[in-house]
Design a protein around this motif. Structure first.
Motif, short mmCIF file in Angstrom:
data_model
loop_
_atom_site.label_atom_id
_atom_site.label_comp_id
_atom_site.label_asym_id
_atom_site.label_seq_id
_atom_site.Cartn_x
_atom_site.Cartn_y
_atom_site.Cartn_z
N PHE A 49 0.83 -1.21 0.00
CA PHE A 49 0.00 0.00 0.00
C PHE A 49 0.87 1.26 0.00
O PHE A 49 0.44 2.30 -0.53
CB PHE A 49 -0.98 -0.05 1.17
CG PHE A 49 -1.94 -1.18 1.02
CD1 PHE A 49 -3.06 -1.04 0.23
CD2 PHE A 49 -1.71 -2.41 1.62
CE1 PHE A 49 -3.94 -2.09 0.04
CE2 PHE A 49 -2.58 -3.48 1.43
CZ PHE A 49 -3.69 -3.33 0.63
N HIS A 50 2.07 1.16 0.55
CA HIS A 50 3.03 2.25 0.41
C HIS A 50 3.37 2.43 -1.07
O HIS A 50 3.38 3.56 -1.59
CB HIS A 50 4.29 1.94 1.21
CG HIS A 50 5.32 3.02 1.15
ND1 HIS A 50 6.27 3.10 0.13
CD2 HIS A 50 5.57 4.07 1.97
CE1 HIS A 50 7.04 4.14 0.34
NE2 HIS A 50 6.65 4.76 1.44
N ASP A 51 3.61 1.31 -1.77
CA ASP A 51 3.90 1.38 -3.21
C ASP A 51 2.72 1.96 -3.99
O ASP A 51 2.90 2.78 -4.90
CB ASP A 51 4.23 -0.02 -3.75
CG ASP A 51 5.59 -0.53 -3.30
OD1 ASP A 51 6.39 0.29 -2.80
OD2 ASP A 51 5.83 -1.75 -3.43
N LEU A 52 1.51 1.54 -3.62
CA LEU A 52 0.33 2.05 -4.32
C LEU A 52 0.21 3.56 -4.15
O LEU A 52 -0.05 4.28 -5.12
CB LEU A 52 -0.93 1.35 -3.79
CG LEU A 52 -2.25 1.86 -4.35
CD1 LEU A 52 -2.31 1.74 -5.87
CD2 LEU A 52 -3.43 1.13 -3.70
N ALA A 53 0.42 4.05 -2.93
CA ALA A 53 0.34 5.49 -2.70
C ALA A 53 1.39 6.23 -3.52
O ALA A 53 1.11 7.28 -4.12
CB ALA A 53 0.50 5.79 -1.22
N GLU A 54 2.61 5.72 -3.56
CA GLU A 54 3.66 6.36 -4.35
C GLU A 54 3.29 6.39 -5.83
O GLU A 54 3.56 7.39 -6.53
CB GLU A 54 4.99 5.62 -4.16
CG GLU A 54 5.65 5.87 -2.82
CD GLU A 54 7.09 5.37 -2.78
OE1 GLU A 54 7.89 5.97 -2.03
OE2 GLU A 54 7.40 4.38 -3.49
N ASN A 55 2.68 5.33 -6.30
CA ASN A 55 2.29 5.27 -7.71
C ASN A 55 1.12 6.21 -8.02
O ASN A 55 1.05 6.79 -9.10
CB ASN A 55 1.97 3.84 -8.12
CG ASN A 55 3.23 3.05 -8.40
OD1 ASN A 55 4.09 3.50 -9.17
ND2 ASN A 55 3.36 1.89 -7.79
N LEU A 56 0.20 6.37 -7.08
CA LEU A 56 -0.87 7.34 -7.27
C LEU A 56 -0.30 8.76 -7.36
O LEU A 56 -0.76 9.58 -8.15
CB LEU A 56 -1.88 7.23 -6.13
CG LEU A 56 -2.78 5.99 -6.18
CD1 LEU A 56 -3.45 5.77 -4.83
CD2 LEU A 56 -3.84 6.11 -7.28
N VAL A 57 0.72 9.04 -6.55
CA VAL A 57 1.38 10.34 -6.65
C VAL A 57 2.09 10.47 -7.99
O VAL A 57 2.00 11.50 -8.68
CB VAL A 57 2.38 10.52 -5.49
CG1 VAL A 57 3.20 11.80 -5.68
CG2 VAL A 57 1.65 10.56 -4.15
N ARG A 58 2.79 9.42 -8.39
CA ARG A 58 3.57 9.45 -9.64
C ARG A 58 2.67 9.73 -10.85
O ARG A 58 3.05 10.47 -11.76
CB ARG A 58 4.29 8.11 -9.82
CG ARG A 58 5.11 8.00 -11.10
CD ARG A 58 5.88 6.69 -11.15
NE ARG A 58 6.89 6.64 -10.12
CZ ARG A 58 6.89 5.83 -9.08
NH1 ARG A 58 5.88 4.97 -8.91
NH2 ARG A 58 7.85 5.85 -8.18
N TYR A 59 1.47 9.17 -10.86
CA TYR A 59 0.58 9.34 -12.00
C TYR A 59 -0.45 10.46 -11.80
O TYR A 59 -1.45 10.53 -12.51
CB TYR A 59 -0.12 8.02 -12.31
CG TYR A 59 0.83 6.99 -12.86
CD1 TYR A 59 1.28 7.08 -14.18
CD2 TYR A 59 1.31 5.96 -12.06
CE1 TYR A 59 2.18 6.14 -14.69
CE2 TYR A 59 2.20 5.02 -12.57
CZ TYR A 59 2.63 5.12 -13.88
OH TYR A 59 3.53 4.20 -14.38
N LYS A 60 -0.18 11.33 -10.82
CA LYS A 60 -0.99 12.53 -10.58
C LYS A 60 -2.45 12.19 -10.32
O LYS A 60 -3.38 12.79 -10.88
CB LYS A 60 -0.86 13.49 -11.77
CG LYS A 60 0.58 13.96 -11.99
CD LYS A 60 0.67 14.93 -13.16
CE LYS A 60 2.11 15.39 -13.38
NZ LYS A 60 2.24 16.32 -14.52
N LEU A 61 -2.63 11.21 -9.44
CA LEU A 61 -3.96 10.77 -9.06
C LEU A 61 -4.18 10.95 -7.56
O LEU A 61 -4.81 10.12 -6.89
CB LEU A 61 -4.18 9.30 -9.46
CG LEU A 61 -4.37 9.06 -10.96
CD1 LEU A 61 -4.24 7.57 -11.29
CD2 LEU A 61 -5.73 9.58 -11.43
#
Length: 364
Positions: free
Chosen positions: A133-145
């Motif tokens: 879930f840490h990875d998911l949050a980072e990816n949501l930030v990365r893709y501007k979501l």
């Protein structure tokens, strides 16, 4: 320039520049979204065009086949990130599996992490899965979501997902807290919102027993479909008259959807008591192979519209489940030609009523 005039200009500019958002308590209309297959940007846009709306929100689901999907759902996020950010007023509502693999808890059968390892809510409560879930949050930030609304463990009060919480409500609640705390701690992810989301009715157990605490929830969600196993409702006899069918539609709404033990009346009160806006992240008509759907039911559409738009219910957003599955048909819109899916509606009267009530032309 007078102080009053300056304040008037400031208020006007604030309204003009403010992004479209969910309705606040007391507003007249919740945000409208839809689901139209994974990465279904074309379907969401077609749904908006059908209603004459400049945009609607999008609902999607991360696949629960592997832990890789949970932490790195690149296939979903890259597409939705571009879609959300190209036009004001768009937002993603994303259902997130919290245990990978089939409902029996045997664990993922694919992916690079945890293959063949049994999964459990207890392990999640211990923090064993926080890295995903840490990875998911980072990816949501990365893709501007970062304005995404997440639905971890949607419909947890049923028995059809690996995270079904019957008899494990304390573990479920603690695991939920682990997920929310982990994701909120990621830089840039502070504005993610979390929708705690059972489905209508008691199902396997009373969902409120798994409440994780007010500090860890932004919306109370409930999924609502026009189906029931209540006596003398669906299916009706083959020789039933139109009046008899309508009476059963009304009975389902009054006795099951609205006023059953954990129907909409209960969840509206529950959300209010916890100072949370209500949401209906999935709702729809149903023609199901099991025979317990209400079929073409304009009355259901009318009642949902009334409920959703009643300011007293404080509904922030709602998403119509606009697809035809192989064994459950829900779709109202014409859909998108050439997708290889069964597009179009089996509910012409309901589709006309939905368009009448939810199109922008219906608004004053």
């Amino acid at each position: 320039m007078t102080a009053l005039f300056r304040r008037s200009i400031l208020c006007f500019l604030t309204l003009l520049l403010s992004p479209v958002r969910a309705a606040e308590p007391g507003a007249t209309e919740p945000a409208l979204g839809t689901y139209h297959w994974p990465n279904g940007t074309a379907g969401v846009d077609a749904f908006a065009a059908w209603l004459g709306r400049p945009s609607v929100w999008a609902l999607d689901f991360i696949g629960g086949e592997s832990w890789d999907n949970v932490g790195w759902p690149t296939w979903w996020l890259e597409t939705w990130g571009k879609w959300v950010n190209v036009q004001p007023g768009r937002r993603l509502v994303l259902a997130v599996p919290i245990l990978a693999g089939p409902p029996d808890g045997s664990g993922p059968k694919q992916g690079g992490k945890g293959v063949g390892e049994p999964v459990s809510l207890e392990k999640g409560a211990h923090g064993d899965y926080n890295a995903y879930f840490h990875d998911l949050a980072e990816n949501l930030v990365r893709y501007k979501l970062t304005n995404t609304i997440l639905r971890p463990a949607w419909e947890f009060n049923g028995g059809w997902y690996a995270w079904h919480a019957k008899g494990r409500t304390e573990a479920f609640a603690e695991y939920w807290r682990q997920i929310v705390a982990t994701m909120r701690a990621v830089p840039g992810a502070e504005h993610l919102k979390f929708c705690w989301n059972p489905t209508l009715g008691d199902q396997d157990f009373p969902a409120d027993q798994a409440w994780p605490g007010d500090a860890f929830v932004d919306f109370v969600g409930v999924d609502v479909y026009d189906e029931t196993w209540s006596a003398d409702t669906y299916p009706w006899p083959a020789n039933a008259t139109a009046a008899e069918i309508e009476a059963r539609h009304r009975k389902v709404w009054d006795e099951w959807i609205l006023n059953s033990a954990r129907g909409l009346t209960f969840w509206t009160k529950f959300a209010r008591e916890h100072s949370k806006p209500l949401a209906v992240p999935e709702w729809g008509l149903n023609h199901a192979d099991h025979g317990h759907g209400g079929l073409d039911n304009p009355y259901f559409i009318e009642q949902m519209h009334t409920f959703l738009n009643d300011p007293a219910n404080h509904v922030a957003f709602q998403c119509y489940f606009d697809i035809n599955e192989s064994d459950h048909r829900h779709q109202l819109s014409p859909g998108v030609a050439g997708t290889g899916k069964k597009e179009g509606t089996e509910f012409p009267r309901s589709a006309a009523k939905f368009r009448e009530l939810f199109s922008v032309t219906a608004k004053p």
